[in-house]
Design a protein around this motif. Sequence first.
Motif, PDB file in Angstrom:
ATOM      1  N   SER A  14      -7.252  -7.489  -2.268  1.00  0.00           N
ATOM      2  CA  SER A  14      -6.194  -7.814  -1.293  1.00  0.00           C
ATOM      3  C   SER A  14      -6.747  -7.942   0.121  1.00  0.00           C
ATOM      4  CB  SER A  14      -5.109  -6.742  -1.317  1.00  0.00           C
ATOM      5  OG  SER A  14      -5.592  -5.526  -0.755  1.00  0.00           O
ATOM      6  N   LYS A  59      -8.286  -3.206  -6.414  1.00  0.00           N
ATOM      7  CA  LYS A  59      -7.091  -3.886  -5.890  1.00  0.00           C
ATOM      8  C   LYS A  59      -7.151  -3.982  -4.365  1.00  0.00           C
ATOM      9  CE  LYS A  59      -3.332  -1.770  -4.995  1.00  0.00           C
ATOM     10  NZ  LYS A  59      -2.192  -0.939  -4.876  1.00  0.00           N
ATOM     11  N   LEU A  60      -7.579  -2.900  -3.703  1.00  0.00           N
ATOM     12  CA  LEU A  60      -7.672  -2.901  -2.235  1.00  0.00           C
ATOM     13  C   LEU A  60      -8.746  -3.876  -1.757  1.00  0.00           C
ATOM     14  CD1 LEU A  60      -7.203   0.920  -1.644  1.00  0.00           C
ATOM     15  CD2 LEU A  60      -5.642  -0.887  -0.884  1.00  0.00           C
ATOM     16  N   GLN A  61      -9.809  -4.038  -2.519  1.00  0.00           N
ATOM     17  CA  GLN A  61     -10.833  -5.017  -2.168  1.00  0.00           C
ATOM     18  C   GLN A  61     -10.315  -6.446  -2.373  1.00  0.00           C
ATOM     19  OE1 GLN A  61     -13.954  -3.165  -4.667  1.00  0.00           O
ATOM     20  NE2 GLN A  61     -15.241  -3.292  -2.855  1.00  0.00           N
ATOM     21  N   ASP A 111      -2.798   5.032  -2.089  1.00  0.00           N
ATOM     22  CA  ASP A 111      -3.781   4.123  -1.491  1.00  0.00           C
ATOM     23  C   ASP A 111      -4.241   4.652  -0.133  1.00  0.00           C
ATOM     24  OD1 ASP A 111      -3.725   2.320  -3.613  1.00  0.00           O
ATOM     25  OD2 ASP A 111      -2.178   1.077  -2.686  1.00  0.00           O
ATOM     26  N   ARG A 112      -3.299   5.102   0.685  1.00  0.00           N
ATOM     27  CA  ARG A 112      -3.657   5.638   2.012  1.00  0.00           C
ATOM     28  C   ARG A 112      -4.535   6.879   1.873  1.00  0.00           C
ATOM     29  NH1 ARG A 112       1.220   3.143   3.226  1.00  0.00           N
ATOM     30  NH2 ARG A 112       2.556   4.847   2.545  1.00  0.00           N
ATOM     31  N   GLU A 128      -7.688  -5.373   1.990  1.00  0.00           N
ATOM     32  CA  GLU A 128      -7.506  -4.134   2.763  1.00  0.00           C
ATOM     33  C   GLU A 128      -8.853  -3.451   2.985  1.00  0.00           C
ATOM     34  OE1 GLU A 128      -4.807  -2.869   4.286  1.00  0.00           O
ATOM     35  OE2 GLU A 128      -3.736  -4.660   3.690  1.00  0.00           O
ATOM     36  N   ILE A 129      -9.681  -3.418   1.946  1.00  0.00           N
ATOM     37  CA  ILE A 129     -11.057  -2.925   2.073  1.00  0.00           C
ATOM     38  C   ILE A 129     -11.940  -4.159   2.102  1.00  0.00           C
ATOM     39  CG2 ILE A 129     -12.957  -1.681   0.978  1.00  0.00           C
ATOM     40  CD1 ILE A 129     -10.919   0.212  -0.262  1.00  0.00           C
ATOM     41  N   MET A 189       0.854  -1.166   0.000  1.00  0.00           N
ATOM     42  CA  MET A 189       0.000   0.000   0.000  1.00  0.00           C
ATOM     43  C   MET A 189       0.906   1.237   0.000  1.00  0.00           C
ATOM     44  SD  MET A 189      -3.023   1.272   2.613  1.00  0.00           S
ATOM     45  CE  MET A 189      -3.614  -0.336   2.852  1.00  0.00           C
ATOM     46  N   ARG A 239      -7.534   1.067  -8.173  1.00  0.00           N
ATOM     47  CA  ARG A 239      -6.982   0.975  -6.816  1.00  0.00           C
ATOM     48  C   ARG A 239      -8.032   0.473  -5.821  1.00  0.00           C
ATOM     49  NH1 ARG A 239      -1.900   3.507  -5.335  1.00  0.00           N
ATOM     50  NH2 ARG A 239      -0.820   4.068  -7.242  1.00  0.00           N
ATOM     51  N   ILE A 240      -9.272   0.926  -5.953  1.00  0.00           N
ATOM     52  CA  ILE A 240     -10.335   0.422  -5.070  1.00  0.00           C
ATOM     53  C   ILE A 240     -10.503  -1.080  -5.277  1.00  0.00           C
ATOM     54  CG2 ILE A 240     -12.833   0.426  -4.630  1.00  0.00           C
ATOM     55  CD1 ILE A 240     -12.780   3.471  -5.096  1.00  0.00           C
ATOM     56  N   ILE A 255      -8.040   5.713   0.831  1.00  0.00           N
ATOM     57  CA  ILE A 255      -8.765   5.160   1.976  1.00  0.00           C
ATOM     58  C   ILE A 255      -9.226   6.274   2.903  1.00  0.00           C
ATOM     59  CG2 ILE A 255      -8.483   3.781   4.084  1.00  0.00           C
ATOM     60  CD1 ILE A 255      -6.787   1.839   2.354  1.00  0.00           C
TER      61      ILE A 255
END
Length: 142
Positions: A44, A40-42, A5-6, A46-47, A1, A37-38, A9
């Motif tokens: 992984s 990818k974060l889902q 990304d931070r 993270e979200i 991240m 990015r959203i 979020i």
Amino acid sequence: MDETDRALISALRHDARASLSDLAASLGVSRTTVRSRIEKLQRSGEIVGFSVVLKADAARDPVRGLMMLGIEGRGTERIFRQLSGLSAVRGAHSTNGQWDIIVEIGAPTLEEFDRVLTQIRRLDGVVSSETSLLLSTRKSAG
């Protein structure tokens, strides 16, 4: 991240309903970048999801607080079971440090809140407690 990304979020925590265009403009990136990015974060983990906090949910408990409990001996699991049966208990968490359990409490009035505190303090095995009223919520975990 990374930092983008931070920042994404952080922006979503502030307004999870913001459009991709608004998010892209505030972050200085393209809409495609925000969308990917959203996703990818889902993927992984993270979200893990998005939630909605309704006005009725916030109004349901005008008096809210956290009660920290010290438990005697090995009675923690029994206390957790007893707490789960109290309708005013919104959550109960094991913790480290001085306290064994942190209890989230919600009630319609101060009198009802006090009644619940007294009920919890009288549970066999509760040896100490400290309670803090929640005055305002700036960010909810939702």
